[in-house]
Design an enzyme around this catalytic site. Structure first.
Site, short mmCIF file in Angstrom:
data_model
loop_
_atom_site.label_atom_id
_atom_site.label_comp_id
_atom_site.label_asym_id
_atom_site.label_seq_id
_atom_site.Cartn_x
_atom_site.Cartn_y
_atom_site.Cartn_z
CG ASP A 99 -1.85 1.17 1.25
OD1 ASP A 99 -2.38 1.54 0.17
OD2 ASP A 99 -2.05 1.75 2.33
CD GLU A 121 -4.47 1.80 -2.94
OE1 GLU A 121 -5.20 1.17 -2.17
OE2 GLU A 121 -4.09 2.97 -2.75
CG ASP A 158 -1.13 3.32 5.91
OD1 ASP A 158 -1.32 3.97 4.88
OD2 ASP A 158 -1.25 3.77 7.06
#
EC number: 3.1.21.10
Length: 174
Positions: A7, A68, A141
């Site tokens: 992330d 991501e 996160d």
């Protein structure tokens, strides 16, 4: 299959490793968040993220890295930092020949919760449940990185089967 989920972010970059196969229980291998200070110089922050990801690749030897996909936000500075951290993760994995895939936030949310509009609390709750954890990974996160890894375990396996079937069909036509 072992997947490292990333992330990306400059201040907090979530890292999560999951083992699993579609139709079988998933297992948490590791989760953490790399933190850098906004007061530090950009290059140093990116080097810290690179070093952490390199260590995780050495330690956990993932088959794939799921990052991501950067999406547009109102805060251009946040998007830039996210894109830079994403680029570092992609570069480090590619340098080692590890496949890198990207998933949008809505793809990840849909994969783990069934809804592409799930909020962070719902995603964290499902990650906790799917990995059979006693406590929710924190901060967000961390759970987001695990959600990316879970998404790739489930969707990546299906994508590989489709590609293999298409390749086999192409060979049969010859």
């Amino acid at each position: 299959m072992r997947v490292l989920g990333v992330d990306p972010g400059l201040t907090r970059c979530g890292l999560g490793v999951v083992d699993g196969m579609p139709g079988r229980p998933l297992s948490l291998v590791a989760v953490d968040v790399v933190r850098t200070s906004a007061q530090d110089e950009l290059g140093g922050r990116l080097l810290a993220i690179e070093a952490a990801i390199e260590q995780w690749l050495d330690r956990f030897a993932p088959d794939t890295v799921a990052v991501e996909r950067v999406f547009s936000q109102h805060n251009v500075r946040t998007v830039m930092g996210t894109a830079q951290a994403s680029g570092v993760a992609t570069l480090v994995a590619a340098r080692r020949g590890i496949p890198v895939v990207t998933h949008t936030p809505s793809e990840v949310k849909a994969a783990v919760s069934g809804s592409g509009r799930a909020d962070k609390a719902q995603v964290a709750a499902m990650v906790t449940r799917l990995l059979r954890l006693d406590v929710r990974p924190s901060p967000a996160d961390a759970s987001d990185a695990l959600a990316l890894a879970i998404c790739q375990v489930w969707r990546g396996s299906a994508q590989r089967r489709l590609q293999a079937a298409a390749a086999a069909a192409g060979r049969e036509r010859r």
